[in-house]
Write a protein that holds these residues in place. Structure first.
Motif, PDB file in Angstrom:
ATOM      1  N   HIS A  32      -4.865 -10.422   3.337  1.00  0.00           N
ATOM      2  CA  HIS A  32      -4.910 -11.891   3.793  1.00  0.00           C
ATOM      3  C   HIS A  32      -3.821 -12.292   4.571  1.00  0.00           C
ATOM      4  O   HIS A  32      -2.726 -12.096   4.190  1.00  0.00           O
ATOM      5  CB  HIS A  32      -5.034 -12.775   2.373  1.00  0.00           C
ATOM      6  CG  HIS A  32      -6.108 -12.549   1.553  1.00  0.00           C
ATOM      7  ND1 HIS A  32      -6.430 -11.534   0.564  1.00  0.00           N
ATOM      8  CD2 HIS A  32      -7.284 -13.367   1.502  1.00  0.00           C
ATOM      9  CE1 HIS A  32      -7.607 -11.941   0.144  1.00  0.00           C
ATOM     10  NE2 HIS A  32      -8.131 -13.009   0.600  1.00  0.00           N
ATOM     11  N   TYR A  33      -4.163 -13.055   5.635  1.00  0.00           N
ATOM     12  CA  TYR A  33      -3.045 -13.478   6.586  1.00  0.00           C
ATOM     13  C   TYR A  33      -2.783 -14.882   6.051  1.00  0.00           C
ATOM     14  O   TYR A  33      -1.763 -15.364   6.503  1.00  0.00           O
ATOM     15  CB  TYR A  33      -3.654 -13.489   8.004  1.00  0.00           C
ATOM     16  CG  TYR A  33      -4.757 -13.887   8.457  1.00  0.00           C
ATOM     17  CD1 TYR A  33      -4.959 -15.472   8.801  1.00  0.00           C
ATOM     18  CD2 TYR A  33      -5.884 -13.049   8.697  1.00  0.00           C
ATOM     19  CE1 TYR A  33      -6.161 -15.739   9.442  1.00  0.00           C
ATOM     20  CE2 TYR A  33      -7.156 -13.546   9.128  1.00  0.00           C
ATOM     21  CZ  TYR A  33      -7.193 -14.965   9.282  1.00  0.00           C
ATOM     22  OH  TYR A  33      -8.592 -15.561  10.049  1.00  0.00           O
ATOM     23  N   LEU A  34      -3.522 -15.640   5.270  1.00  0.00           N
ATOM     24  CA  LEU A  34      -3.093 -16.914   4.617  1.00  0.00           C
ATOM     25  C   LEU A  34      -3.289 -16.243   3.173  1.00  0.00           C
ATOM     26  O   LEU A  34      -4.322 -16.009   2.631  1.00  0.00           O
ATOM     27  CB  LEU A  34      -4.220 -17.673   5.148  1.00  0.00           C
ATOM     28  CG  LEU A  34      -4.369 -18.218   6.381  1.00  0.00           C
ATOM     29  CD1 LEU A  34      -5.109 -19.477   6.563  1.00  0.00           C
ATOM     30  CD2 LEU A  34      -2.902 -18.934   6.745  1.00  0.00           C
ATOM     31  N   THR A  35      -2.350 -16.604   2.189  1.00  0.00           N
ATOM     32  CA  THR A  35      -1.976 -16.072   1.160  1.00  0.00           C
ATOM     33  C   THR A  35      -3.035 -16.470   0.184  1.00  0.00           C
ATOM     34  O   THR A  35      -3.350 -17.697  -0.095  1.00  0.00           O
ATOM     35  CB  THR A  35      -0.682 -16.607   0.628  1.00  0.00           C
ATOM     36  OG1 THR A  35       0.386 -15.908   1.296  1.00  0.00           O
ATOM     37  CG2 THR A  35      -0.376 -16.027  -0.858  1.00  0.00           C
ATOM     38  N   VAL A  72      -8.909 -25.420   4.790  1.00  0.00           N
ATOM     39  CA  VAL A  72      -7.807 -24.095   5.405  1.00  0.00           C
ATOM     40  C   VAL A  72      -8.441 -23.977   6.782  1.00  0.00           C
ATOM     41  O   VAL A  72      -9.369 -23.923   7.001  1.00  0.00           O
ATOM     42  CB  VAL A  72      -8.103 -23.029   4.529  1.00  0.00           C
ATOM     43  CG1 VAL A  72      -7.794 -21.794   4.934  1.00  0.00           C
ATOM     44  CG2 VAL A  72      -7.946 -23.406   2.904  1.00  0.00           C
ATOM     45  N   PHE A 104       6.452 -19.589   4.233  1.00  0.00           N
ATOM     46  CA  PHE A 104       5.478 -20.190   5.305  1.00  0.00           C
ATOM     47  C   PHE A 104       5.765 -19.536   6.647  1.00  0.00           C
ATOM     48  O   PHE A 104       4.766 -19.633   7.510  1.00  0.00           O
ATOM     49  CB  PHE A 104       5.804 -21.629   5.291  1.00  0.00           C
ATOM     50  CG  PHE A 104       5.271 -22.647   4.176  1.00  0.00           C
ATOM     51  CD1 PHE A 104       3.850 -22.635   4.082  1.00  0.00           C
ATOM     52  CD2 PHE A 104       6.206 -22.638   3.174  1.00  0.00           C
ATOM     53  CE1 PHE A 104       3.403 -23.130   2.669  1.00  0.00           C
ATOM     54  CE2 PHE A 104       5.683 -23.468   1.619  1.00  0.00           C
ATOM     55  CZ  PHE A 104       3.964 -23.621   1.904  1.00  0.00           C
ATOM     56  N   GLU A 111       5.637 -13.095  -0.905  1.00  0.00           N
ATOM     57  CA  GLU A 111       4.642 -14.044  -1.622  1.00  0.00           C
ATOM     58  C   GLU A 111       4.964 -14.152  -2.921  1.00  0.00           C
ATOM     59  O   GLU A 111       4.764 -15.580  -3.648  1.00  0.00           O
ATOM     60  CB  GLU A 111       3.219 -13.692  -1.510  1.00  0.00           C
ATOM     61  CG  GLU A 111       2.608 -13.421   0.144  1.00  0.00           C
ATOM     62  CD  GLU A 111       1.447 -12.748   0.033  1.00  0.00           C
ATOM     63  OE1 GLU A 111       0.700 -13.341   0.950  1.00  0.00           O
ATOM     64  OE2 GLU A 111       1.339 -11.694  -0.483  1.00  0.00           O
ATOM     65  N   ARG A 166       1.262 -13.936  10.502  1.00  0.00           N
ATOM     66  CA  ARG A 166       0.222 -13.042  10.196  1.00  0.00           C
ATOM     67  C   ARG A 166      -0.904 -13.829  10.913  1.00  0.00           C
ATOM     68  O   ARG A 166      -1.813 -13.173  11.379  1.00  0.00           O
ATOM     69  CB  ARG A 166       0.130 -13.061   8.829  1.00  0.00           C
ATOM     70  CG  ARG A 166       1.081 -11.807   8.050  1.00  0.00           C
ATOM     71  CD  ARG A 166       0.678 -11.521   6.799  1.00  0.00           C
ATOM     72  NE  ARG A 166       0.308 -12.618   5.843  1.00  0.00           N
ATOM     73  CZ  ARG A 166       0.425 -12.606   4.611  1.00  0.00           C
ATOM     74  NH1 ARG A 166       0.766 -11.396   4.001  1.00  0.00           N
ATOM     75  NH2 ARG A 166       0.127 -13.717   3.828  1.00  0.00           N
ATOM     76  N   SER A 167      -0.955 -15.183  11.005  1.00  0.00           N
ATOM     77  CA  SER A 167      -1.935 -15.903  11.504  1.00  0.00           C
ATOM     78  C   SER A 167      -2.008 -15.574  13.053  1.00  0.00           C
ATOM     79  O   SER A 167      -3.362 -15.255  13.689  1.00  0.00           O
ATOM     80  CB  SER A 167      -2.098 -17.363  11.385  1.00  0.00           C
ATOM     81  OG  SER A 167      -2.122 -17.573   9.867  1.00  0.00           O
ATOM     82  N   ILE A 173      -0.717 -25.642  10.217  1.00  0.00           N
ATOM     83  CA  ILE A 173      -1.722 -24.640   9.410  1.00  0.00           C
ATOM     84  C   ILE A 173      -2.105 -25.742   8.398  1.00  0.00           C
ATOM     85  O   ILE A 173      -1.299 -26.506   7.666  1.00  0.00           O
ATOM     86  CB  ILE A 173      -1.031 -23.657   8.803  1.00  0.00           C
ATOM     87  CG1 ILE A 173      -0.662 -22.715  10.010  1.00  0.00           C
ATOM     88  CG2 ILE A 173      -1.886 -22.816   7.819  1.00  0.00           C
ATOM     89  CD1 ILE A 173      -0.288 -21.420   9.361  1.00  0.00           C
ATOM     90  N   GLN A 224       2.778 -17.115   6.884  1.00  0.00           N
ATOM     91  CA  GLN A 224       1.528 -17.574   6.867  1.00  0.00           C
ATOM     92  C   GLN A 224       1.286 -17.832   8.629  1.00  0.00           C
ATOM     93  O   GLN A 224       0.636 -17.562   9.101  1.00  0.00           O
ATOM     94  CB  GLN A 224       1.488 -19.015   6.403  1.00  0.00           C
ATOM     95  CG  GLN A 224       1.823 -19.076   4.825  1.00  0.00           C
ATOM     96  CD  GLN A 224       1.221 -17.899   4.077  1.00  0.00           C
ATOM     97  OE1 GLN A 224      -0.157 -17.808   3.916  1.00  0.00           O
ATOM     98  NE2 GLN A 224       1.787 -17.372   3.440  1.00  0.00           N
ATOM     99  N   LEU A 280      -3.311 -25.401   4.936  1.00  0.00           N
ATOM    100  CA  LEU A 280      -3.440 -24.401   3.715  1.00  0.00           C
ATOM    101  C   LEU A 280      -3.616 -25.079   2.276  1.00  0.00           C
ATOM    102  O   LEU A 280      -2.891 -24.931   1.335  1.00  0.00           O
ATOM    103  CB  LEU A 280      -1.996 -23.900   3.673  1.00  0.00           C
ATOM    104  CG  LEU A 280      -1.771 -22.523   3.300  1.00  0.00           C
ATOM    105  CD1 LEU A 280      -2.636 -21.477   4.150  1.00  0.00           C
ATOM    106  CD2 LEU A 280      -0.299 -22.172   3.396  1.00  0.00           C
TER     107      LEU A 280
END
Length: 323
Positions: free
Chosen positions: A17-20, A200, A137, A103, A143-144, A211, A140, A213
């Motif tokens: 997951h690039y968003l946790t 999201v 953060f 995380e 990775r995005s 972002i 996030q 989130l």
């Protein structure tokens, strides 16, 4: 392909997951639950006039037919096999462990300050563990940037963040807190289902980078010398915005928005980003269709009836604005 973090090992991890996941899961699942891969989700952050509707692979057939009013197509079922906001074979197992460490520190030490605590009388929360919060953060954002095409960082910023993760155990707060960062927490009440009305995704036309989130909203400035107010669907006024931007801080200040402010923000977001675009798009097609059949433009009464049919549907605010 080599791992995008270490640039050494083979990228062998699936479903990263690039968003946790622990942060966004309640927004993407039925009834706001924490069950995995079970529910609907809506993507507002795209370049079309429509909200993009999709579902996850463990969603029941009965729920799907109830929501969609029909049986899903083969194409939609195939799309559901891909876990949202995740990628395959971009990172390696060793670097996945780094992500998990960052995380877990946030989820265990900081997240309860927001999702468990009573914040109803507060306008902000001060977080003493600013290093862990920033690393989370930053993760996030980075990775995005690596995994999708909407949010894009400069190569120099991306490389700085990459090195933060690789050396996260050695670095002190004053070595990573130069990037201006504004964080907002949206109190989401009264029941878990309220999380499913959150958003999201990303904005693709903003500076700073933003972002959305679930119950957190992240504003990130790449240039420390270019911190400026940006209007985002009436979420902030200018003094309130600038005073809560964190830079070179010791304690991190997180702005709190109450549930009514959260609901207003989401409605403003949909109105600005989708409703006007969708109605404009539908009216253009409707006019062309009507003229082709009747060889004259539709009356204002017919147009009002048509628009009313779109916006007065007995469906969720999200579903009525999908394609």
């Amino acid at each position: 392909m080599l791992c995008k973090l270490c640039n050494l090992n083979e990228a062998n991890k699936d479903n990263t997951h690039y968003l946790t996941d622990a942060i966004i899961r309640s927004c993407l699942n039925l009834e706001g639950t924490n069950s995995r891969e079970n529910g609907f989700y809506f993507d507002i952050s795209n370049n079309t006039p429509f909200i993009d509707f999709s579902f996850q692979r463990n969603t029941s057939a009965a729920k799907l037919e109830q929501m969609m009013g029909r049986v899903p197509s083969d194409k939609e079922i195939e799309k559901a096999k891909k876990i949202p906001f995740s990628v395959d074979k971009v990172f390696c197992g060793d670097c996945e462990d780094i992500f998990t460490t960052i995380e877990n520190q946030f989820i265990e030490e900081i997240l309860p300050m927001f999702r468990v605590a009573d914040l109803s009388q507060l306008s902000f929360v001060s977080v003493s563990n600013s290093k862990s919060l920033r690393l989370f953060f930053y993760l996030q954002l980075w990775r995005s940037d690596v995994c999708q095409s909407t949010l894009r960082l400069s190569s120099s910023t991306s490389e700085q963040l990459r090195n933060f993760f690789l050396n996260h155990n050695k670095l002190e707060l004053n070595e990573i807190n130069q990037f201006p960062l504004l964080l907002t927490y949206l109190i989401t009440e009264p029941k878990p289902q309220a999380y499913t009305t959150n958003v999201v995704g990303f904005t693709n036309d903003k500076n700073p980078k933003i972002i959305l989130l679930n119950d957190f909203i992240v504003f990130f400035f790449e240039d420390p010398e270019n911190v400026h107010f940006i209007e985002l669907y009436n979420l902030y006024d200018q003094p309130d915005f600038l005073i809560h931007v964190n830079k070179n801080e010791s304690d991190f200040i997180v702005r709190i928005k109450n549930n009514a402010e959260r609901e207003s923000f989401i409605m403003n977001y949909i109105e600005s980003d989708k409703r006007k675009l969708l109605i404009k798009n539908c009216l253009l097609n409707f006019n062309n269709f009507w003229r082709a059949i009747f060889n004259s433009p539709p009356s204002s009464f017919i147009i009002d009836e048509y628009i009313g049919g779109i916006i007065n549907q007995n469906k969720s605010i999200y579903l009525k604005y999908t394609r």
